[in-house]
Design a protein around this motif. Structure first.
Motif, PDB file in Angstrom:
ATOM      1  N   TYR A  99       0.847  -1.194   0.000  1.00 51.98           N
ATOM      2  CA  TYR A  99       0.000   0.000   0.000  1.00 51.98           C
ATOM      3  C   TYR A  99       0.886   1.248   0.000  1.00 51.98           C
ATOM      4  O   TYR A  99       0.632   2.210   0.717  1.00 51.98           O
ATOM      5  N   TYR A 158      -7.847  -0.744  -3.436  1.00 50.49           N
ATOM      6  CA  TYR A 158      -6.569  -0.075  -3.646  1.00 50.49           C
ATOM      7  C   TYR A 158      -5.617  -0.959  -4.449  1.00 50.49           C
ATOM      8  O   TYR A 158      -4.951  -0.490  -5.379  1.00 50.49           O
ATOM      9  N   TYR A 190      -5.374   6.404  -1.038  1.00 55.39           N
ATOM     10  CA  TYR A 190      -6.645   5.849  -1.517  1.00 55.39           C
ATOM     11  C   TYR A 190      -7.426   6.903  -2.312  1.00 55.39           C
ATOM     12  O   TYR A 190      -7.942   6.635  -3.397  1.00 55.39           O
ATOM     13  N   GLU A 193      -6.348   7.548  -5.910  1.00 57.27           N
ATOM     14  CA  GLU A 193      -6.611   6.541  -6.930  1.00 57.27           C
ATOM     15  C   GLU A 193      -7.990   6.752  -7.549  1.00 57.27           C
ATOM     16  O   GLU A 193      -8.792   7.545  -7.076  1.00 57.27           O
TER      17      GLU A 193
END
Length: 345
Positions: A99, A158, A190, A193
């Motif tokens: 992440y 994600y 997040y 995106e």
């Protein structure tokens, strides 16, 4: 009656608890029975993680199961339920390269790693989605989940958004009573995106306030200090646009807060369950689509226009349809800002 996509994602999140059961009046609309992706925790070999992956006419749905209910008997033994809750309680926020180095919930990240990838138990979520796309499923990914499943849905969305081969595919997320998946860095990544995300929350439901973060109300922080002082000042942030009842209806937080403060589980348990449930006629069942101003759920399809001879009506929310038509990412809200959305069909 035409169920809109948000309602069908609610049904999918509910079905994830009972993968073989799809009720007639709460149909997800699968074109074929969904694949059940289930994973066991390594050390004890107990099946605590599960997701459904299947195609619908609008695209591909991935629905993650939440934590197993601890209060009622069922097909899961007490040991499995205990390990599942311990997994959720492993709320240390750790930096994770999957992440972009942002901090995510340790237990949820481990669950996602198990579900996302292939293993000896079968294909993972990523492979299952790709197989459906290769077979001709519409290239629109819908991700949902309840409670722990909502946090897993955000982690999966994600990951999906970062895959080069899926860059052309819109990603729409609807989480229900979701726990928080990561810290401020994760929320920022997040939001950057191409994920269109709604999160449904009832005022009296304690789970969306967990793990504790800067946006948690004062009473939630006070309770956290009583239960686990070390996590009372955690940096967890919610993601997506919050959708809640316009009238603030739901179980009063004071009811279960008072019960917990007095260690009266007999009073605490019913109110907490009632505020968190997604069964028919629950607060979330009444909220999602049915309780949203402007949503056309249940309305008769409009007559076809002269230039629209097929006479069909999309059941995908308007914002998600716009997302599908545009190649650039949709504008998403600041992760620290919460507002109610009423612009979806």
């Amino acid at each position: 009656m035409i169920d809109c996509m948000k309602r069908r994602l609610l049904y999918a999140a509910s079905q994830a608890y009972h993968p073989q059961m799809e009720t007639v009046r709460r149909s997800v609309g699968w074109t074929a029975p969904p694949l059940v992706v289930q994973r066991r925790i390594e050390l004890w070999q107990q099946p605590i993680d599960l997701a459904l992956v299947g195609a619908v006419p609008d695209g591909v749905i991935v629905a993650f199961r939440g934590s197993l209910p601890p209060f009622f008997g069922g097909r899961h033994d007490g040991w499995t339920v205990l390990l599942d809750w311990l997994n959720g309680g492993l709320s240390v926020c750790r930096a994770d390269p999957d992440y972009c180095g942002a901090g995510v919930h340790w237990g949820f990240a481990e669950s996602m790693a198990r579900l996302w990838n292939d293993s000896d138990e079968g294909p993972g979520v990523k492979s299952a989605v790709q197989t459906l796309l290769d077979r001709g499923a519409r290239r629109h990914l819908f991700v949902t989940g309840h409670s722990k499943g909502g946090a897993l849905a955000n982690l999966a969305a994600y990951r999906a958004a970062r895959l080069a081969g899926w860059r052309d595919m819109p990603i729409s997320v609807a989480t229900i009573a979701s726990a928080r998946a990561g810290n401020a860095a994760f929320a920022k990544a997040y939001a950057a995106e191409r994920i269109a995300c709604l999160r449904y929350e009832l005022p009296g439901d304690p789970i969306p306030h967990l793990p504790i973060g800067p946006a948690s109300p004062r009473w939630a922080r006070q309770l956290a200090r009583q239960v686990w002082p070390g996590l009372a000042d955690s940096d967890y942030h919610s993601v997506g646009e919050r959708v809640a009842p316009a009238d603030g209806s739901g179980v009063n937080p004071r009811d279960w807060r008072t019960a917990l403060a007095g260690i009266n589980l007999a009073r605490f348990t019913p109110s907490a369950i009632a505020s968190h449930a997604i069964c028919p006629d629950s607060g979330y069942d009444r909220l999602i689509c049915l309780g949203e101003t402007g949503c056309t759920h249940g309305a008769a399809p409009p007559p076809p226009r002269r230039h629209d001879r097929e006479g069909t009506r999309s059941t995908v929310p308007a914002r998600w349809r716009e997302h599908r038509r545009r190649s650039e990412p949709p504008e998403l809200p600041d992760p620290g800002r919460e507002r109610r959305t009423s612009r979806l069909s």
